[in-house]
Design a protein around this motif. Structure first.
Motif, mmCIF file in Angstrom:
data_model
loop_
_atom_site.group_PDB
_atom_site.id
_atom_site.type_symbol
_atom_site.label_atom_id
_atom_site.label_comp_id
_atom_site.label_asym_id
_atom_site.label_seq_id
_atom_site.Cartn_x
_atom_site.Cartn_y
_atom_site.Cartn_z
ATOM 1 N N GLY B 9 0.814 -1.215 0.000
ATOM 2 C CA GLY B 9 0.000 0.000 0.000
ATOM 3 C C GLY B 9 0.844 1.259 0.000
ATOM 4 O O GLY B 9 1.654 1.466 0.900
ATOM 5 N N ALA B 10 0.648 2.115 -1.019
ATOM 6 C CA ALA B 10 1.426 3.346 -1.135
ATOM 7 C C ALA B 10 0.575 4.561 -0.804
ATOM 8 O O ALA B 10 0.599 5.582 -1.485
ATOM 9 N N GLY B 11 -0.209 4.445 0.269
ATOM 10 C CA GLY B 11 -0.824 5.631 0.863
ATOM 11 C C GLY B 11 0.192 6.257 1.809
ATOM 12 O O GLY B 11 1.355 5.845 1.874
ATOM 13 N N LEU B 12 -0.280 7.243 2.573
ATOM 14 C CA LEU B 12 0.655 7.935 3.475
ATOM 15 C C LEU B 12 1.275 6.988 4.490
ATOM 16 O O LEU B 12 2.461 7.110 4.821
ATOM 17 N N ALA B 13 0.498 6.049 4.998
ATOM 18 C CA ALA B 13 1.034 5.134 6.012
ATOM 19 C C ALA B 13 2.165 4.293 5.436
ATOM 20 O O ALA B 13 3.256 4.208 6.019
ATOM 21 N N GLY B 14 1.924 3.690 4.296
ATOM 22 C CA GLY B 14 2.927 2.822 3.696
ATOM 23 C C GLY B 14 4.161 3.588 3.266
ATOM 24 O O GLY B 14 5.298 3.130 3.471
ATOM 25 N N LEU B 15 3.955 4.757 2.679
ATOM 26 C CA LEU B 15 5.094 5.531 2.200
ATOM 27 C C LEU B 15 5.914 6.088 3.366
ATOM 28 O O LEU B 15 7.143 6.121 3.313
ATOM 29 N N ALA B 219 7.036 9.192 -2.776
ATOM 30 C CA ALA B 219 7.273 8.152 -3.784
ATOM 31 C C ALA B 219 8.440 8.529 -4.691
ATOM 32 O O ALA B 219 9.241 7.676 -5.070
ATOM 33 N N ASP B 220 8.546 9.811 -5.029
ATOM 34 C CA ASP B 220 9.689 10.259 -5.841
ATOM 35 C C ASP B 220 10.999 9.959 -5.124
ATOM 36 O O ASP B 220 11.962 9.496 -5.727
ATOM 37 N N GLY B 436 2.601 4.557 10.159
ATOM 38 C CA GLY B 436 3.712 4.106 9.328
ATOM 39 C C GLY B 436 5.023 4.149 10.105
ATOM 40 O O GLY B 436 5.835 3.216 10.037
ATOM 41 N N HIS B 437 5.199 5.213 10.856
ATOM 42 C CA HIS B 437 6.413 5.326 11.668
ATOM 43 C C HIS B 437 6.451 4.249 12.743
ATOM 44 O O HIS B 437 7.489 3.642 13.004
ATOM 45 N N ARG B 438 5.315 3.995 13.370
ATOM 46 C CA ARG B 438 5.253 2.966 14.418
ATOM 47 C C ARG B 438 5.577 1.585 13.848
ATOM 48 O O ARG B 438 6.377 0.824 14.405
ATOM 49 N N ALA B 439 4.972 1.269 12.708
ATOM 50 C CA ALA B 439 5.222 -0.046 12.099
ATOM 51 C C ALA B 439 6.677 -0.172 11.654
ATOM 52 O O ALA B 439 7.295 -1.239 11.805
ATOM 53 N N ALA B 440 7.239 0.910 11.115
ATOM 54 C CA ALA B 440 8.638 0.878 10.690
ATOM 55 C C ALA B 440 9.544 0.630 11.907
ATOM 56 O O ALA B 440 10.504 -0.155 11.826
ATOM 57 N N ALA B 441 9.239 1.280 13.008
ATOM 58 C CA ALA B 441 10.051 1.088 14.218
ATOM 59 C C ALA B 441 9.961 -0.351 14.711
ATOM 60 O O ALA B 441 10.968 -0.962 15.101
ATOM 61 N N GLU B 442 8.765 -0.932 14.667
ATOM 62 C CA GLU B 442 8.595 -2.347 15.045
ATOM 63 C C GLU B 442 9.495 -3.237 14.199
ATOM 64 O O GLU B 442 10.179 -4.127 14.695
ATOM 65 N N VAL B 443 9.444 -3.003 12.902
ATOM 66 C CA VAL B 443 10.181 -3.834 11.958
ATOM 67 C C VAL B 443 11.686 -3.647 12.134
ATOM 68 O O VAL B 443 12.440 -4.629 12.180
#
Lengths: 449, 449
Positions: B9-15, B219-220, B436-443
């Motif tokens: 998903g390339a919405g704000l969360a995913g990006l 995305a750019d 998105g930031h929270r999930a990235a930190a988890e990962v």
């Protein structure tokens, strides 16, 4: 490969539809995701060979399509054991009874009866073919069953009764469904006594050897036209026909009948995408929550104590039990249910903890002899990837009036079957069979030569 | 192809998640089903070149993560036009007001304020990190917002107000969500005034050129790491890693972040299947219903009449309007919304009928000059295959307490992002970024070297 009709799902709905399509001289192919047919029916044998059903098992005398199919397939029924007294547990107290009171105090039994009468009066006004067009549909659909009950009684015992009997019928809590859904459903099955009774109700009869044989025999008749291990992933449809892609292959057809629960139907890929009204519906018909357990003993010892095996606990997670012994009584089997919120909390326990919880309830109901079963078998329908809950899908507050019209309405060449789409005995095997026949009739009326 | 992290998903969360993963020096690939990024943000230009947003557009001053991202990406904000009087339509009457009354009668405004205070008092007690563990969670979750309102007031005008303002915030009806969900959500966004206000609230600022540029610029920066036209169909996961299959390819990774609405996440195929607690959740978080319309005029004529363009109708299907003209006022644009049940009924009309209904409401609000727009543009988010409703997913009665714990809890190597999973500004762009930031930190905390 090309056929006239593809059916998605080899439960009773899909197989009944396929049989009707073939009977009309049309070619059909049934695609089933599992490695077996029968969907929410599932046969099992205890260690001593006794057959028990891990899924749907009972048939009532007004479930005429189910009885007809049993008979056509050469199967036989026998009466569910129902002699003697029932037991209710409430507030730590055990009550044995052989009347219509459910073991409640006189005052509470009268109040339960009054509420039942009011509910059935409301249900009388509900349209089975289009619940959303019933008089007062908006008013009935905006309320949850829980809200209605709390607004209509202060009797704690009566509330506890409904709080246990509703999950017993729906595998869901009173707050989780709209009053309109509840009313539609009870009317669809001939009202509350019919739904909850053994003799004279939906639990009156069992099938010798198990209900899954209905699907197995239908599948045998269909032969190569039933393909298991074939989960459907995508349905493409246009003016010319449909193309069904499953793991391992592709079939083209004139029409497709999707005979799986709405929530699972919503997970397929449709090209082009389905209209929003249909898609929105499948976003909000969650399946019920149930873990069904079978507890076996050397003998049906409770019968000697004058008990029927019917137990109803307002105190325990295992809230309903029935005698599930084989017809000859050669051993004793109690079937019990963790339902609704109880199923979800019981699912977090270990197998040993669940077993202990179930046995502890049986001891309270049937005495110390229940302490040492010879076997314990359970089936968690929530974990089944290709059912994702039982007994069926329910509609929460607002859903029937906003989305209900899309439940069985075909989308182009795509037709919908399954117990959730039946006007009669919605949610039951009988309703599943009826839905299959209805969808087959829709399709047959449209097929080209 | 193999990367450290796949994002679905390339919405704000995913990006936002992908950017954080890459910033930590890890490889990432974002798979997007659509042919464009930005999800629920969508840019558009009117015939004269004026940019308007067909999706999410406003940012409030307490949405600090959204503002930070805007600034980091070199974008600029400007204040939403908010000078002059607002208009309310109720019972055929038009009221112009410039205070906090929403144009209600004094008595009703006081009653609305009292109810707001009571609701916010209840919301104060709700845990944002685990709403299901709040004091009285069961009691709050068993009630719908509709039931609470009806139990707490008899004032018809106040009920009509809540019956319109709640769909304006949630794109859903008061009966369609639990009180606990409503309380969680308003607290998550800083309480009701903050949610519904323009100046001083969530609608205070707009982004010059449109909010979709945030996603486009992210995305750019990510370049080849974003793949569009790549709908994900299956996620396989085990102790060693994940494999993500999309239409056209396959990627392996250490971890995956699924950054799409829960109802859509539930439609992917998972091997092995997800636990029942997670699956059950995705069966019952339906998306809201909204059709957003832009109505353009040669000038923002209402400003000359001392009107802000904020219109609120308790009588019409188009229930909320705002001034959406470009910053230089070179033309006049009104943005309006069909929300909740109104969106579903309006979706059954033809484009011409909807346009006529919208314009008729604008005429009642802003006078005869509204009769002849030079352009009408609409966006029905329910029909969008890869969103399936806006603004976001909601939880009906009982769902938070029975299933809420699974909303953001990782399943093995699968992590969940999206506006629905945020504790702060749940459902908003700001919440999406935070998730998105929270999930990235988890990962990142789990990735191997």
């Amino acid at each position: 490969m090309n056929v006239d009709v593809v059916v998605v799902g080899a439960g009773l709905a899909g197989l009944a539809a396929a049989r009707a399509v073939r009977a009309a001289g049309r070619s059909v192919m049934v695609l089933e995701a599992r490695d077996r047919v029968a969907g929410r029916n599932l046969g099992h044998r205890l260690a001593d060979g006794t057959p028990v059903e891990l899924g749907g098992q009972w048939i009532g005398r007004t479930q005429t399509e189910a009885l007809k199919l049993v008979s056509e397939l050469g199967l036989e029924t026998f009466p569910t054991y129902d002699d003697g007294a029932a037991v209710t547990l409430y507030n730590g107290k055990r009550t044995q009874y052989a009347d219509e009171t459910f073991g409640l105090s006189y005052e509470s039994a009268v109040e339960v009866g009054r509420l039942q009468q009011e509910l059935e009066g409301l249900a009388d006004q509900v349209s089975l073919s289009s619940p959303w067009s019933s008089p007062a549909a908006a008013e009935l659909d905006r309320q949850t069953v829980d809200a209605w009950l709390r607004a209509n009684t202060d009797n704690a015992e009566a509330l506890a009764f409904w709080g246990a009997i509703i999950p017993a019928v729906f595998s869901a809590e009173p707050a989780e469904m709209s009053l309109l859904h509840f009313l539609f459903y009870i009317k669809s099955g001939g009202m509350i006594d019919n739904l909850v009774s053994t003799t004279g109700g939906a639990q009156e009869l069992r099938v010798v050897g198990g209900t899954h044989q209905m699907s197995e025999r239908l599948a045998d008749q269909l032969g190569d036209a039933v393909r298991v291990n074939a989960p459907v992933r995508q349905i493409s449809h246009d003016d010319n026909g449909v193309q069904v892609d499953y793991e391992g292959g592709r079939i083209t057809a004139q029409r497709v009948i999707v005979a799986i629960p709405p929530t699972l139907a919503g997970r397929l890929v449709y090209k082009p995408a389905l209209p929003a009204s249909r898609d929105g519906l499948t976003q909000q018909i969650p399946m019920g929550s149930v873990i069904k357990v079978q507890v076996a003993y050397p003998t049906p010892f409770w019968r000697d104590a004058g008990l029927s095996g019917f137990g109803f606990s307002l105190d325990d997670e295992l809230s309903v039990t029935m005698d599930n012994s084989p017809p000859d009584g050669s051993c004793g089997v109690v079937v019990g249910f963790f339902e609704g919120a109880h199923a979800r909390s019981a699912a977090r326990l270990s197998l040993e903890e669940r077993r202990a919880a179930a046995v502890a309830t049986l001891v309270k109901m049937f005495g110390p002899e229940a302490q040492n079963p010879i076997e314990y078998v359970e089936q968690d329908w929530m974990e089944e990837e290709y059912t994702r809950g039982c007994y069926g899908g329910r509609l929460g507050a607002g859903v029937w009036t906003q989305y209900g019209a899309a439940l069985a309405e075909p989308v182009g060449r795509i037709h919908w079957a399954g117990a959730e789409t039946s006007e009669v005995w919605n949610g039951y095997m009988d309703g599943a069979i009826r839905s299959g026949h209805r969808a087959a009739a829709e399709v047959l009326a449209q097929l080209e030569a």
